[in-house]
Every structure is written in C-alpha cells, then in structure tokens.
Design a protein around this motif. Sequence first.
Motif, PDB file in Angstrom:
ATOM      1  N   VAL A 132       0.840  -1.201   0.000  1.00 13.61           N
ATOM      2  CA  VAL A 132       0.000   0.000   0.000  1.00 13.61           C
ATOM      3  C   VAL A 132       0.869   1.242   0.000  1.00 13.61           C
ATOM      4  O   VAL A 132       0.611   2.197  -0.743  1.00 13.61           O
ATOM      5  CB  VAL A 132      -0.952  -0.010   1.222  1.00 13.61           C
ATOM      6  CG1 VAL A 132      -1.650   1.339   1.382  1.00 13.61           C
ATOM      7  CG2 VAL A 132      -1.979  -1.125   1.089  1.00 13.61           C
ATOM      8  N   LYS A 133       1.932   1.222   0.787  1.00 10.59           N
ATOM      9  CA  LYS A 133       2.844   2.370   0.856  1.00 10.59           C
ATOM     10  C   LYS A 133       3.525   2.614  -0.491  1.00 10.59           C
ATOM     11  O   LYS A 133       3.640   3.764  -0.944  1.00 10.59           O
ATOM     12  CB  LYS A 133       3.885   2.120   1.942  1.00 10.59           C
ATOM     13  CG  LYS A 133       4.757   3.285   2.248  1.00 10.59           C
ATOM     14  CD  LYS A 133       5.683   2.963   3.410  1.00 10.59           C
ATOM     15  CE  LYS A 133       6.575   4.118   3.746  1.00 10.59           C
ATOM     16  NZ  LYS A 133       7.462   3.800   4.873  1.00 10.59           N
ATOM     17  N   ARG A 134       3.957   1.547  -1.156  1.00  5.33           N
ATOM     18  CA  ARG A 134       4.589   1.677  -2.463  1.00  5.33           C
ATOM     19  C   ARG A 134       3.612   2.252  -3.489  1.00  5.33           C
ATOM     20  O   ARG A 134       3.972   3.089  -4.303  1.00  5.33           O
ATOM     21  CB  ARG A 134       5.127   0.329  -2.962  1.00  5.33           C
ATOM     22  CG  ARG A 134       6.434  -0.083  -2.332  1.00  5.33           C
ATOM     23  CD  ARG A 134       7.059  -1.263  -3.056  1.00  5.33           C
ATOM     24  NE  ARG A 134       6.203  -2.434  -3.111  1.00  5.33           N
ATOM     25  CZ  ARG A 134       6.208  -3.433  -2.219  1.00  5.33           C
ATOM     26  NH1 ARG A 134       7.013  -3.371  -1.180  1.00  5.33           N
ATOM     27  NH2 ARG A 134       5.397  -4.462  -2.358  1.00  5.33           N
ATOM     28  N   ARG A 135       2.374   1.801  -3.459  1.00  8.18           N
ATOM     29  CA  ARG A 135       1.371   2.293  -4.402  1.00  8.18           C
ATOM     30  C   ARG A 135       1.059   3.763  -4.184  1.00  8.18           C
ATOM     31  O   ARG A 135       0.837   4.492  -5.141  1.00  8.18           O
ATOM     32  CB  ARG A 135       0.083   1.480  -4.284  1.00  8.18           C
ATOM     33  CG  ARG A 135       0.207   0.109  -4.898  1.00  8.18           C
ATOM     34  CD  ARG A 135      -1.093  -0.642  -4.837  1.00  8.18           C
ATOM     35  NE  ARG A 135      -0.950  -1.986  -5.359  1.00  8.18           N
ATOM     36  CZ  ARG A 135      -1.798  -2.974  -5.131  1.00  8.18           C
ATOM     37  NH1 ARG A 135      -2.861  -2.746  -4.403  1.00  8.18           N
ATOM     38  NH2 ARG A 135      -1.582  -4.151  -5.635  1.00  8.18           N
ATOM     39  N   LYS A 136       1.030   4.190  -2.926  1.00  7.50           N
ATOM     40  CA  LYS A 136       0.756   5.598  -2.623  1.00  7.50           C
ATOM     41  C   LYS A 136       1.892   6.494  -3.093  1.00  7.50           C
ATOM     42  O   LYS A 136       1.658   7.620  -3.519  1.00  7.50           O
ATOM     43  CB  LYS A 136       0.529   5.795  -1.129  1.00  7.50           C
ATOM     44  CG  LYS A 136      -0.839   5.367  -0.686  1.00  7.50           C
ATOM     45  CD  LYS A 136      -1.057   5.709   0.766  1.00  7.50           C
ATOM     46  CE  LYS A 136      -2.448   5.337   1.189  1.00  7.50           C
ATOM     47  NZ  LYS A 136      -2.703   5.686   2.586  1.00  7.50           N
ATOM     48  N   SER A 137       3.117   6.017  -2.994  1.00  2.13           N
ATOM     49  CA  SER A 137       4.267   6.846  -3.366  1.00  2.13           C
ATOM     50  C   SER A 137       4.531   6.814  -4.872  1.00  2.13           C
ATOM     51  O   SER A 137       5.315   7.604  -5.363  1.00  2.13           O
ATOM     52  CB  SER A 137       5.512   6.394  -2.603  1.00  2.13           C
ATOM     53  OG  SER A 137       5.878   5.082  -2.982  1.00  2.13           O
ATOM     54  N   ALA A 138       3.894   5.912  -5.590  1.00  2.00           N
ATOM     55  CA  ALA A 138       4.122   5.809  -7.045  1.00  2.00           C
ATOM     56  C   ALA A 138       3.255   6.790  -7.827  1.00  2.00           C
ATOM     57  O   ALA A 138       2.355   7.374  -7.420  1.00  2.00           O
ATOM     58  CB  ALA A 138       3.825   4.401  -7.522  1.00  2.00           C
TER      59      ALA A 138
END
Length: 110
Positions: free
Chosen positions: A104-110
């Motif tokens: 989820v964190k990776r998707r938000k930062s992408a």
Amino acid sequence: MKKKDADTVRFQLDPADLPPLTDAQKAELDALQALPDSEIDYSDVPALSDDFWKGAERGRFYKPIKQQVTARLDADVLAWLKSQGKGYQARMNAILRREMLATVKRRKSA
C-alpha cells in the motif's frame, strides 16, 4: 455492532516505519520526562467521572476482526513458522500484514 465489509483494510502503525526522532524532539521528550507530576498543567483536560468509564471496553476500536480461512502452504514454510514457537498463526498474520502495508505504501508513493 455490524459486521465489517470483507474488503476493509485496517492499518496499524508500525514503529519500524516511523522517521527517527530529531535531536530537538529527543531533548523535548527528555525535558518532559524530567518534569515532576506536580508541575504538569492539566487545566485543559476535562475531569472524567466514574460514570464516563462505565461503558468503556478495552480494545473495542482497535482489535482486528479475524476471519477463519483455509490455506495451503508449502510444508517447509509451515515447518519454519511452527519452529519459531507458539503463535505461528499470529506470526503468519504479522508477516502478511507487513507485506500488505508495504505494498500500500509503495502504491501511494508511485
């Protein structure tokens, strides 16, 4: 209490994901810790009576809803989880939660 939607994702704060404290923040916390209770200003905190706490429940709002599932795992993975001691199911849940939050964190930062 109504049943939560199965697609609901609950987030728990992982201390490993928090940024490190700055020197100023550490100094402020040390100063607050050294402050005696008699010098703490509670004037902005409302007094709570015993009636306030009558309906209180511990863990009511942050206890995750568990759902029973059947899963097939590789035998060596299951053996490793069990070899770590009691609580292998909770450990498996923690591993999956960590991966979920990282995704989820990776998707938000992408």
